[in-house]
Design an enzyme around this catalytic site. Structure first.
Site, PDB file in Angstrom:
ATOM      1  NE  ARG A 162     -18.681  -0.187   0.025  1.00  0.00           N
ATOM      2  CZ  ARG A 162     -17.704  -1.078   0.155  1.00  0.00           C
ATOM      3  NH1 ARG A 162     -17.884  -2.024  -0.794  1.00  0.00           N
ATOM      4  NH2 ARG A 162     -16.976  -0.930   1.002  1.00  0.00           N
ATOM      5  CG  ASP A 206     -12.607   2.796  -0.638  1.00  0.00           C
ATOM      6  OD1 ASP A 206     -11.596   2.006  -0.845  1.00  0.00           O
ATOM      7  OD2 ASP A 206     -13.055   2.966   0.696  1.00  0.00           O
ATOM      8  CB  ILE A 259      -3.463  -1.916  -1.993  1.00  0.00           C
ATOM      9  CG1 ILE A 259      -2.101  -2.123  -2.675  1.00  0.00           C
ATOM     10  CG2 ILE A 259      -4.160  -3.384  -1.980  1.00  0.00           C
ATOM     11  CD1 ILE A 259      -1.179  -3.197  -1.836  1.00  0.00           C
ATOM     12  CG  ASP A 260     -10.615  -0.507  -3.217  1.00  0.00           C
ATOM     13  OD1 ASP A 260     -10.662  -0.437  -2.029  1.00  0.00           O
ATOM     14  OD2 ASP A 260     -11.535  -0.775  -3.806  1.00  0.00           O
ATOM     15  CB  THR A 302      -5.620  -3.895   2.192  1.00  0.00           C
ATOM     16  OG1 THR A 302      -5.441  -2.737   1.653  1.00  0.00           O
ATOM     17  CG2 THR A 302      -4.322  -4.453   2.766  1.00  0.00           C
ATOM     18  CG  HIS A 325     -15.944  -3.827   3.957  1.00  0.00           C
ATOM     19  ND1 HIS A 325     -14.715  -4.229   3.109  1.00  0.00           N
ATOM     20  CD2 HIS A 325     -15.356  -3.642   5.251  1.00  0.00           C
ATOM     21  CE1 HIS A 325     -13.888  -4.010   3.886  1.00  0.00           C
ATOM     22  NE2 HIS A 325     -14.112  -3.940   5.187  1.00  0.00           N
ATOM     23  CE  LYS A 341     -17.568  -5.043  -4.182  1.00  0.00           C
ATOM     24  NZ  LYS A 341     -16.390  -5.219  -3.611  1.00  0.00           N
ATOM     25  CG  ASP A 385      -1.975  -1.282   1.308  1.00  0.00           C
ATOM     26  OD1 ASP A 385      -2.967  -0.919   1.501  1.00  0.00           O
ATOM     27  OD2 ASP A 385      -1.154  -2.239   1.549  1.00  0.00           O
ATOM     28  CB  SER A 439     -10.887  -4.274  -4.446  1.00  0.00           C
ATOM     29  OG  SER A 439     -11.123  -4.980  -5.759  1.00  0.00           O
ATOM     30  CD  GLU A 491      -6.849   3.168   2.502  1.00  0.00           C
ATOM     31  OE1 GLU A 491      -6.742   2.711   1.206  1.00  0.00           O
ATOM     32  OE2 GLU A 491      -7.300   2.426   3.247  1.00  0.00           O
ATOM     33  CG  ASP A 531      -7.807   2.418  -2.076  1.00  0.00           C
ATOM     34  OD1 ASP A 531      -6.680   2.174  -1.706  1.00  0.00           O
ATOM     35  OD2 ASP A 531      -8.889   2.031  -1.536  1.00  0.00           O
TER      36      ASP A 531
HETATM   37  N1  LIG Z   1     -17.778  -0.507   7.621  1.00  0.00           N
HETATM   38  C1  LIG Z   1     -17.498  -0.328   6.284  1.00  0.00           C
HETATM   39  N2  LIG Z   1     -18.397  -0.164   5.442  1.00  0.00           N
HETATM   40  C2  LIG Z   1     -17.938  -0.052   4.023  1.00  0.00           C
HETATM   41  N3  LIG Z   1     -16.902  -0.125   3.519  1.00  0.00           N
HETATM   42  C3  LIG Z   1     -15.781  -0.129   4.374  1.00  0.00           C
HETATM   43  C4  LIG Z   1     -16.097  -0.507   5.707  1.00  0.00           C
HETATM   44  N4  LIG Z   1     -14.881  -0.459   6.496  1.00  0.00           N
HETATM   45  C5  LIG Z   1     -13.939  -0.452   5.796  1.00  0.00           C
HETATM   46  N5  LIG Z   1     -14.621  -0.415   4.415  1.00  0.00           N
HETATM   47  C6  LIG Z   1     -13.923  -0.221   3.103  1.00  0.00           C
HETATM   48  O1  LIG Z   1     -14.182  -1.196   2.245  1.00  0.00           O
HETATM   49  C7  LIG Z   1     -13.031  -1.126   1.073  1.00  0.00           C
HETATM   50  C8  LIG Z   1     -13.153  -2.272   0.601  1.00  0.00           C
HETATM   51  O2  LIG Z   1     -14.430  -2.662  -0.130  1.00  0.00           O
HETATM   52  P1  LIG Z   1     -14.678  -4.240  -0.471  1.00  0.00           P
HETATM   53  O3  LIG Z   1     -15.516  -4.899   0.795  1.00  0.00           O
HETATM   54  O4  LIG Z   1     -15.620  -4.021  -1.456  1.00  0.00           O
HETATM   55  O5  LIG Z   1     -13.648  -4.985  -0.949  1.00  0.00           O
HETATM   56  C9  LIG Z   1     -11.853  -0.674   1.671  1.00  0.00           C
HETATM   57  O6  LIG Z   1     -11.486   0.417   1.261  1.00  0.00           O
HETATM   58  C10 LIG Z   1     -12.266  -0.473   3.138  1.00  0.00           C
HETATM   59  O7  LIG Z   1     -11.764   0.580   3.810  1.00  0.00           O
HETATM   60  P2  LIG Z   1     -10.154   0.388   4.581  1.00  0.00           P
HETATM   61  O8  LIG Z   1      -9.218   0.678   3.460  1.00  0.00           O
HETATM   62  O9  LIG Z   1     -10.284   1.463   5.357  1.00  0.00           O
HETATM   63  O10 LIG Z   1     -10.287  -0.874   4.973  1.00  0.00           O
HETATM   64 MG   LIG Z   2     -10.183   0.990  -0.238  1.00  0.00          MG
HETATM   65 MG   LIG Z   3      -6.563   0.961   0.254  1.00  0.00          MG
HETATM   66 MG   LIG Z   4      -7.220   0.374   3.454  1.00  0.00          MG
END
Ligand SMILES: Nc1ncnc2c1ncn2[C@@H]1O[C@H](COP(=O)(O)O)[C@@H](O)[C@H]1OP(=O)(O)O
Ligand SMILES: [Mg+2]
Ligand SMILES: [Mg+2]
Ligand SMILES: [Mg+2]
Length: 351
Positions: free
Chosen positions: A279, A292, A135-136, A138, A238, A265, A45, A262, A68, A133
């Site tokens: 989502r 994101d 790495i989306d 992670t 998420h 999708k 990242d 990520s 990020e 971002d």
């Molecule tokens: N409570 C939450 N609701 C929605 N998205 C979230 C939540 N917590 C973290 N994320 C973020 O969802 C993204 C990943 O999405 P997906 O589930 O579609 O792969 C990440 O960027 C993550 O952020 P973070 O980078 O802070 O972990």
């Molecule tokens: Mg992300």
């Molecule tokens: Mg990220």
């Molecule tokens: Mg992150």
């Protein structure tokens, strides 16, 4: 404006950063740090953020960046900082002209840390702001699943350029939708999605050097919503798997959802491998981050889709670092978006 240079720099910068993330996955121990919100961050990242911000600053020195990550934890951990520097200093595109277009890479470890820290813009409704971002997904990256390197240019609150690098998705736009990453060699994997507002969306294979030829992508035409394929997060924290399943049922969808991490999708539905991306908020107080969604929102809309939140509002990227005026995401082909939204409203309204 054509944003030709912005697009080229963004595509090359994302392509180079994906090389770094793949090196981390294949060559390095993938230790993680926990951020204040308990989410993981890796040397991949930080390294990807350093390389991309360096390229933006070299080409567009007055632009702002909402990234990020930030480097404070690295300034206290010399060993970690050294590991990232070794990666950043040795990850280059094979093509010299492309490296030159990116303005090379940071010359010193100090310059690298400064680049990582240059992503602290507050965002907002005025001027040119890049949302990054590095790495989306992670968690997907660590699992060996899907992840994406995401970069978008927002001008006066509107997304103008969006680029997604998805190293573990199939190159083939007609490959069936699956979160599976295939064999270990990665043969036939790695795709770069891109869009400029008003000019459509494209995909091309990720390469190690110059950009390869692109082809236009389009969402699939959905005539019977019951036949649609929908994607959702892997992480139940998420987005709400329960609500999403109820919405699918309401629409008559019997096919199981495809779960992937990520913004892969968004890329997947934009090229018609899937149809819907839902989502739905799990927590009322979570604000989605602009990095994101910015690139994916534009790529899907330019491929013939509509993207709104659960109340039908377009995603509003002018509110700072988060989408504070939005709740959740509903992405679908234009013609059926309203129908999907009706199902979302009826499921959420009856809770
Ligand atoms: N409570 C939450 N609701 C929605 N998205 C979230 C939540 N917590 C973290 N994320 C973020 O969802 C993204 C990943 O999405 P997906 O589930 O579609 O792969 C990440 O960027 C993550 O952020 P973070 O980078 O802070 O972990
Ligand atoms: Mg992300
Ligand atoms: Mg990220
Ligand atoms: Mg992150």
């Amino acid at each position: 404006m054509s944003y030709r240079k912005e697009l080229k720099v963004a595509e090359l910068a994302v392509q180079r950063a994906t090389l770094l993330t793949q090196r981390v996955f294949h060559e390095k121990a993938k230790g993680t740090l926990s951020k204040d919100d308990k989410s993981p961050v890796t040397i991949g990242d930080f390294g990807a953020q350093a390389l991309i911000i360096h390229a933006i600053r070299r080409n567009f020195p007055t632009d702002e960046i909402v990234g990020e990550e930030e480097a404070s934890s690295l300034r206290e951990d010399k060993d970690l900082s050294n590991q990232i520097w070794e990666l950043v200093n040795t990850t280059k595109l094979d093509d010299e002209a492309s490296e030159e277009q990116l303005g090379g890479s940071p010359k010193t470890e100090r310059e690298m840390l400064q680049a990582i820290d240059a992503g602290q813009s507050a965002g907002g409704r005025h001027g040119r702001i890049w949302a990054l971002d590095p790495i989306d997904g992670t968690k997907g990256f660590l699992r060996g699943g899907q992840y994406a390197v995401c970069l978008a240019l927002i001008v006066d609150g509107h997304v103008k350029v969006g680029v997604l690098g998805c190293p573990n998705l199939p190159v083939d736009n007609s490959a069936p939708l699956s979160a599976d990453v295939g064999d270990k060699g990665g043969e036939g994997r790695g795709v770069l999605f891109a869009a400029v507002l008003g000019s459509g969306a494209v995909s091309r294979p990720l390469s190690r050097g110059a950009l390869q030829d692109s082809q236009p992508i389009h969402m699939r035409e959905v005539t019977d919503i019951a036949q649609a394929t929908f994607c959702e997060s892997v992480e139940a924290g998420h987005s709400s798997h329960g609500d999403q399943a109820m919405i699918a049922k309401k629409l008559g969808i019997v096919k199981e959802s495809v779960r992937m991490d990520s913004q892969a999708k968004y890329g997947s539905i934009a090229r018609g491998a899937g149809d819907l991306y839902l989502r739905l908020p799990v927590r009322a107080d979570y604000q989605e981050k602009i990095w994101d969604h910015a690139a994916g929102d534009l790529i899907v809309r330019e491929a013939g889709g509509q993207v709104t939140d659960v109340e039908g509002r377009r995603l509003d990227f002018s509110q700072g670092r988060t989408l504070k005026e939005n709740k959740g995401v509903v992405a679908a082909p234009k013609d059926v978006h309203e129908q999907v939204l009706d199902a979302v409203r009826s499921v959420l309204g009856s809770k």
